[in-house]
Design a protein around this motif. Structure first.
Motif, PDB file in Angstrom:
ATOM      1  N   VAL A 148       0.912  -1.195   0.032  1.00  0.00           N
ATOM      2  CA  VAL A 148      -0.126  -0.075   0.016  1.00  0.00           C
ATOM      3  C   VAL A 148       1.009   1.077   0.068  1.00  0.00           C
ATOM      4  CG1 VAL A 148      -0.242  -0.015   2.635  1.00  0.00           C
ATOM      5  CG2 VAL A 148      -1.972   1.048   1.020  1.00  0.00           C
ATOM      6  N   TRP A 149       2.227   1.185   0.647  1.00  0.00           N
ATOM      7  CA  TRP A 149       2.943   2.531   0.519  1.00  0.00           C
ATOM      8  C   TRP A 149       3.560   2.641  -0.795  1.00  0.00           C
ATOM      9  CZ3 TRP A 149       2.702   5.151   4.937  1.00  0.00           C
ATOM     10  CH2 TRP A 149       2.495   4.539   5.937  1.00  0.00           C
ATOM     11  N   ALA A 150       3.766   1.689  -1.461  1.00  0.00           N
ATOM     12  CA  ALA A 150       4.228   1.804  -2.728  1.00  0.00           C
ATOM     13  C   ALA A 150       3.409   2.349  -3.847  1.00  0.00           C
ATOM     14  CB  ALA A 150       4.723   0.432  -3.505  1.00  0.00           C
ATOM     15  N   ALA A 151       1.968   2.445  -3.558  1.00  0.00           N
ATOM     16  CA  ALA A 151       1.000   2.714  -4.362  1.00  0.00           C
ATOM     17  C   ALA A 151       0.639   4.341  -4.002  1.00  0.00           C
ATOM     18  CB  ALA A 151      -0.464   1.996  -4.293  1.00  0.00           C
ATOM     19  N   ILE A 152       1.429   4.827  -3.222  1.00  0.00           N
ATOM     20  CA  ILE A 152       1.156   6.342  -3.011  1.00  0.00           C
ATOM     21  C   ILE A 152       1.658   7.159  -4.115  1.00  0.00           C
ATOM     22  CG2 ILE A 152       1.878   8.191  -1.375  1.00  0.00           C
ATOM     23  CD1 ILE A 152       1.999   6.151   1.092  1.00  0.00           C
ATOM     24  N   PRO A 153       1.061   8.129  -4.814  1.00  0.00           N
ATOM     25  CA  PRO A 153       1.403   9.086  -5.770  1.00  0.00           C
ATOM     26  C   PRO A 153       2.309  10.151  -5.215  1.00  0.00           C
ATOM     27  CG  PRO A 153      -0.744   9.657  -5.218  1.00  0.00           C
ATOM     28  CD  PRO A 153      -0.483   8.524  -4.474  1.00  0.00           C
ATOM     29  N   ASP A 154       3.229  10.479  -5.969  1.00  0.00           N
ATOM     30  CA  ASP A 154       4.132  11.809  -5.517  1.00  0.00           C
ATOM     31  C   ASP A 154       3.554  13.029  -5.596  1.00  0.00           C
ATOM     32  OD1 ASP A 154       6.465  10.065  -5.148  1.00  0.00           O
ATOM     33  OD2 ASP A 154       6.855   9.904  -7.470  1.00  0.00           O
ATOM     34  N   LEU A 155       3.907  13.776  -4.868  1.00  0.00           N
ATOM     35  CA  LEU A 155       3.511  15.397  -4.927  1.00  0.00           C
ATOM     36  C   LEU A 155       4.010  15.809  -6.203  1.00  0.00           C
ATOM     37  CD1 LEU A 155       4.374  16.375  -1.246  1.00  0.00           C
ATOM     38  CD2 LEU A 155       2.075  16.236  -2.231  1.00  0.00           C
ATOM     39  N   VAL A 156       3.208  16.826  -6.692  1.00  0.00           N
ATOM     40  CA  VAL A 156       3.697  17.603  -7.575  1.00  0.00           C
ATOM     41  C   VAL A 156       3.426  19.114  -7.485  1.00  0.00           C
ATOM     42  CG1 VAL A 156       2.957  18.350 -10.232  1.00  0.00           C
ATOM     43  CG2 VAL A 156       2.669  15.817  -9.383  1.00  0.00           C
ATOM     44  N   PRO A 157       4.554  20.143  -7.568  1.00  0.00           N
ATOM     45  CA  PRO A 157       4.518  21.330  -7.064  1.00  0.00           C
ATOM     46  C   PRO A 157       3.271  22.089  -7.713  1.00  0.00           C
ATOM     47  CG  PRO A 157       6.683  20.611  -7.886  1.00  0.00           C
ATOM     48  CD  PRO A 157       5.783  19.443  -8.350  1.00  0.00           C
ATOM     49  N   ARG A 158       2.867  22.902  -6.830  1.00  0.00           N
ATOM     50  CA  ARG A 158       1.744  23.840  -7.373  1.00  0.00           C
ATOM     51  C   ARG A 158       0.511  23.168  -7.781  1.00  0.00           C
ATOM     52  NH1 ARG A 158       2.365  29.119  -6.742  1.00  0.00           N
ATOM     53  NH2 ARG A 158       4.498  30.241  -6.697  1.00  0.00           N
ATOM     54  N   THR A 159       0.230  21.957  -7.272  1.00  0.00           N
ATOM     55  CA  THR A 159      -0.806  21.243  -7.645  1.00  0.00           C
ATOM     56  C   THR A 159      -1.374  20.620  -6.567  1.00  0.00           C
ATOM     57  OG1 THR A 159       0.278  20.597  -9.709  1.00  0.00           O
ATOM     58  CG2 THR A 159      -1.786  19.077  -8.894  1.00  0.00           C
ATOM     59  N   ALA A 160      -2.787  20.545  -6.285  1.00  0.00           N
ATOM     60  CA  ALA A 160      -3.508  19.956  -5.098  1.00  0.00           C
ATOM     61  C   ALA A 160      -3.030  18.709  -4.626  1.00  0.00           C
ATOM     62  CB  ALA A 160      -5.110  19.939  -5.453  1.00  0.00           C
ATOM     63  N   PRO A 161      -2.442  18.758  -3.412  1.00  0.00           N
ATOM     64  CA  PRO A 161      -1.912  17.315  -2.779  1.00  0.00           C
ATOM     65  C   PRO A 161      -2.728  16.482  -2.349  1.00  0.00           C
ATOM     66  CG  PRO A 161      -1.736  18.952  -0.933  1.00  0.00           C
ATOM     67  CD  PRO A 161      -2.372  19.567  -2.296  1.00  0.00           C
ATOM     68  N   GLU A 162      -4.085  16.632  -2.822  1.00  0.00           N
ATOM     69  CA  GLU A 162      -5.204  15.617  -2.122  1.00  0.00           C
ATOM     70  C   GLU A 162      -4.855  14.215  -2.168  1.00  0.00           C
ATOM     71  OE1 GLU A 162      -9.798  16.282  -1.315  1.00  0.00           O
ATOM     72  OE2 GLU A 162      -9.287  16.473  -3.342  1.00  0.00           O
ATOM     73  N   ALA A 163      -4.587  13.789  -3.286  1.00  0.00           N
ATOM     74  CA  ALA A 163      -4.370  12.311  -3.613  1.00  0.00           C
ATOM     75  C   ALA A 163      -3.225  11.826  -2.997  1.00  0.00           C
ATOM     76  CB  ALA A 163      -4.208  12.325  -5.280  1.00  0.00           C
ATOM     77  N   THR A 164      -2.036  12.580  -2.757  1.00  0.00           N
ATOM     78  CA  THR A 164      -1.069  12.000  -2.043  1.00  0.00           C
ATOM     79  C   THR A 164      -1.243  12.039  -0.653  1.00  0.00           C
ATOM     80  OG1 THR A 164       0.462  12.992  -3.693  1.00  0.00           O
ATOM     81  CG2 THR A 164       1.399  12.478  -1.572  1.00  0.00           C
ATOM     82  N   PHE A 165      -1.942  12.869  -0.028  1.00  0.00           N
ATOM     83  CA  PHE A 165      -2.172  13.295   1.448  1.00  0.00           C
ATOM     84  C   PHE A 165      -3.278  12.026   1.501  1.00  0.00           C
ATOM     85  CE2 PHE A 165      -1.335  17.890   2.103  1.00  0.00           C
ATOM     86  CZ  PHE A 165       0.037  17.579   1.736  1.00  0.00           C
ATOM     87  N   LEU A 166      -4.329  11.792   0.973  1.00  0.00           N
ATOM     88  CA  LEU A 166      -5.186  10.714   1.408  1.00  0.00           C
ATOM     89  C   LEU A 166      -4.602   9.547   1.106  1.00  0.00           C
ATOM     90  CD1 LEU A 166      -8.414  11.937  -0.780  1.00  0.00           C
ATOM     91  CD2 LEU A 166      -8.155  11.869   1.773  1.00  0.00           C
ATOM     92  N   ALA A 167      -3.863   9.225   0.216  1.00  0.00           N
ATOM     93  CA  ALA A 167      -3.436   7.776   0.109  1.00  0.00           C
ATOM     94  C   ALA A 167      -2.286   7.425   1.361  1.00  0.00           C
ATOM     95  CB  ALA A 167      -2.298   7.708  -1.122  1.00  0.00           C
ATOM     96  N   ILE A 168      -1.430   8.610   1.738  1.00  0.00           N
ATOM     97  CA  ILE A 168      -0.714   8.301   2.962  1.00  0.00           C
ATOM     98  C   ILE A 168      -1.242   8.278   4.295  1.00  0.00           C
ATOM     99  CG2 ILE A 168       0.838   9.759   4.613  1.00  0.00           C
ATOM    100  CD1 ILE A 168       2.089  11.007   1.909  1.00  0.00           C
ATOM    101  N   SER A 169      -2.558   8.937   4.414  1.00  0.00           N
ATOM    102  CA  SER A 169      -3.457   8.672   5.578  1.00  0.00           C
ATOM    103  C   SER A 169      -4.222   7.345   5.647  1.00  0.00           C
ATOM    104  CB  SER A 169      -4.652   9.802   5.640  1.00  0.00           C
ATOM    105  OG  SER A 169      -4.281  11.060   5.767  1.00  0.00           O
ATOM    106  N   ASP A 170      -4.271   6.789   4.464  1.00  0.00           N
ATOM    107  CA  ASP A 170      -4.968   5.564   4.209  1.00  0.00           C
ATOM    108  C   ASP A 170      -4.112   4.135   4.664  1.00  0.00           C
ATOM    109  OD1 ASP A 170      -6.839   3.319   3.433  1.00  0.00           O
ATOM    110  OD2 ASP A 170      -5.300   3.264   1.614  1.00  0.00           O
ATOM    111  N   ALA A 171      -2.738   4.641   4.079  1.00  0.00           N
ATOM    112  CA  ALA A 171      -1.944   3.633   4.361  1.00  0.00           C
ATOM    113  C   ALA A 171      -1.388   3.368   5.671  1.00  0.00           C
ATOM    114  CB  ALA A 171      -0.510   4.109   3.368  1.00  0.00           C
ATOM    115  N   ALA A 172      -1.460   4.665   6.459  1.00  0.00           N
ATOM    116  CA  ALA A 172      -1.148   4.853   7.911  1.00  0.00           C
ATOM    117  C   ALA A 172      -2.502   4.539   8.687  1.00  0.00           C
ATOM    118  CB  ALA A 172      -0.400   6.076   8.437  1.00  0.00           C
ATOM    119  N   SER A 173      -3.270   4.138   8.299  1.00  0.00           N
ATOM    120  CA  SER A 173      -4.710   3.964   9.152  1.00  0.00           C
ATOM    121  C   SER A 173      -5.143   5.214   9.834  1.00  0.00           C
ATOM    122  CB  SER A 173      -4.492   2.668   9.890  1.00  0.00           C
ATOM    123  OG  SER A 173      -4.276   1.425   9.100  1.00  0.00           O
ATOM    124  N   GLU A 174      -4.778   6.303   9.206  1.00  0.00           N
ATOM    125  CA  GLU A 174      -5.289   7.543   9.674  1.00  0.00           C
ATOM    126  C   GLU A 174      -4.517   7.757  11.181  1.00  0.00           C
ATOM    127  OE1 GLU A 174      -9.168   9.190   9.319  1.00  0.00           O
ATOM    128  OE2 GLU A 174      -9.624   7.164   8.325  1.00  0.00           O
TER     129      GLU A 174
END
Length: 539
Positions: free
Chosen positions: A383-409
């Motif tokens: 699940v950690w390998a499926a976290i998308p990389d951050l992209v500068p000046r772009t909404a980080p929602e996908a990365t943040f949500l994936a990190i929270s999910d992998a860490a069971s919040e």
């Protein structure tokens, strides 16, 4: 009439019957058509405001019947609405009180106004607004088959909560459960959409990667697709209906909700076709009226009042005929429902055949894999390998949500953290992503692992996870205390936190390359709260 949707609810609360009637009047009334609660105390009829649909406006008409007998009372309100040239949609609402117990039912059906044998397309069904009004009333509690019904989804964040869900899945006296692996904006939107707009049809439960795995480990048929949805049926009597993350992204929350409304509404109609509460009150009232007329006839006979006896007997016949007509309508409706059930069975058989084809496809994929052929895995193994990389000046929602999910919040992100990344052009986004993942892994070990005593937390972060952590910063807390209040004293989910602790992503470099991750240690909720992801907060 073909029933398309039924919701049956028990209603609890002070003056529950009167409150439901008041909400019904509010829902059906308007500035153009005045309908007060007291109007619904006696039987009547009224034109209603035309219905507005994507296909235009259609006239509506309402008729209601009130029945009352000792210990029982009931209201039946029928709204008839044209839905095209040859189709009429009927919404029937009944509110009953039987020995103090309040029951509410709303059903939507359709029937053609011509007998010609012509195809009829699908009819879009939307949740009646009366359900939203009942749900928003803080003085009322709604239940379906004993389960609480409201517009809030149930978050399952811990292993213990997941085990509790797994224990109830085999029960048959429950609503279907919509298990959603919330790992993206689309899945969070879907959870809110289903919880609000499928009241009484399904109970929405959000899971993370860990809790989804626990539930799937207890019941293989309850496996939730990675980042997707699974509808788990009562008693696990049928394979779960699943929607993948890719399908959710393509369809969107609204389309998925509409599709589920069609499926679940029809199934609810098949299981709750007869309005037993209304039938019980009406039968009691009919019996009481016939008994009253029989007593009148007997009294007239004993008094030698032939005309009075004849009049009472005529009324008795009329009452019996009315009851007979009611029973004939019920019988005809039941026959139509039986025919609809047969059609539904054929549809389900078709879906079963399609499911078998999909199962065969997976078996073929397994054989190909065994033969050394490349087959894309059904879900990421890490699940950690499926976290998308951050992209500068772009909404980080996908990365943040994936990190929270992998860490069971065990790590969550504030709105300020989202904005802090969206507003900068950080030169090393991959490094920032890696540092966030390391911090998330540290949060999991810190709050879930058996780490024992930690005399120096900053040293622990460094030794265990390679993170350069500073737990204090006098510039933030002392010299620029007011200016940095957004960081050293902020509110999140009802708690005042301090995000002075930070990860030094880069140091001794130019200011625009000096990265920082500021977080608060929220020990009571066993998590880290990230308030800033970006460059250093001061020069």
């Amino acid at each position: 009439m073909q029933l398309l949707y039924v919701v049956d609810l028990d209603v609890e609360g002070d003056s529950a019957f009167d409150r439901v009637i008041a909400h019904l009047a509010r829902w059906l009334g308007s500035a153009e058509v005045h309908l007060a609660p007291e109007d619904l105390l006696t039987s009547g009829a009224s034109a209603l405001v035309p219905a507005r649909t994507p296909h235009g406006q259609f006239a509506r008409h309402g008729e209601w019947e009130v029945v009352e007998v000792v210990g029982h009372r009931a209201l039946k309100f029928v709204v008839s609405q044209a839905a095209g040239t040859d189709l009429e949609v009927t919404t029937r609402i009944t509110v009953t009180e039987i020995d103090g117990a309040i029951h509410f039912r709303v059903g939507i059906g359709r029937e053609t106004t011509r007998q010609n044998l012509v195809p009829v397309g699908a009819t879009d069904i939307y949740q009646p607004g009366i359900l939203r009004l009942l749900d928003e009333d803080e003085h009322l509690t709604l239940r379906a088959r004993g389960q609480l019904v409201n517009r809030r989804y149930i978050p399952v964040k811990t292993v213990g909560e997941a085990q509790a869900v797994a224990e109830v899945l085999s029960g048959e006296e429950r609503l279907p459960l919509a298990l959603i692996h919330v790992r993206s904006k689309e899945t969070w939107d879907l959870a809110g959409e289903l919880a609000r707009k499928l009241l009484g049809l399904v109970r929405t439960v959000t899971v993370n990667f860990e809790t989804a795995s626990v539930i799937a480990g207890a019941h293989a048929d309850a496996r939730v697709p990675f980042g997707g949805l699974a509808i788990v049926w009562p008693g696990l009597k049928a394979p779960s209906l699943t929607v993948s993350a890719e399908q959710l992204a393509d369809l969107g929350a609204n389309s998925v909700r509409q599709n589920l409304m069609q499926r679940l509404g029809v199934l609810a109609a098949l299981g709750n076709g007869e309005d037993t509460a209304w039938r019980r009150v009406r039968a009691a009232a009919d019996s009481a009226r016939i008994a009253e007329l029989a007593a009148q006839a007997a009294s007239a006979r004993e008094g030698g009042d032939t005309e009075g006896e004849i009049a009472a007997l005529k009324e008795q016949v009329d009452a019996l005929q009315a009851t007979n007509v009611e029973f004939e309508d019920v019988l005809e409706g039941m026959m139509q429902e039986a025919a609809a059930s047969r059609d539904r069975v054929r549809t389900l058989e078709s879906e079963r055949d399609r499911a078998r084809e999909e199962a065969q496809m997976w078996q073929d994929s397994y054989r190909n894999l065994s033969a050394g052929k490349s087959v894309e895995p059904a879900e990421p193994m890490d699940v950690w390998a499926a976290i998308p990389d951050l992209v500068p000046r772009t909404a980080p929602e996908a990365t943040f949500l994936a990190i929270s999910d992998a860490a069971s919040e065990r790590i969550v992100f504030t709105d300020r953290a989202h904005k802090s990344w969206s507003d900068i052009d950080y030169p090393e986004p991959d490094d920032m992503t890696a540092q966030l993942i390391a911090l998330a892994r540290a949060a999991v070990e810190l709050y879930d692992g058996e780490v024992g005593s930690i005399p120096h937390l900053d040293a622990w972060f460094k030794e265990r996870h390679g993170l350069s952590i500073a737990l204090t910063d006098q510039t933030i807390t002392k010299f620029r205390r007011k200016e940095m209040r957004w960081l050293n004293s902020f509110e999140f989910e009802g708690e005042v936190l301090n995000a002075t602790p930070h990860v030094k992503v880069n140091d001794a470099v130019s200011f625009n390359e000096c990265g920082r991750i500021h977080f608060a240690l929220e020990t009571e909720k066993h998590r880290l709260v990230v308030q800033h992801v970006g460059i250093k907060t001061y020069k």
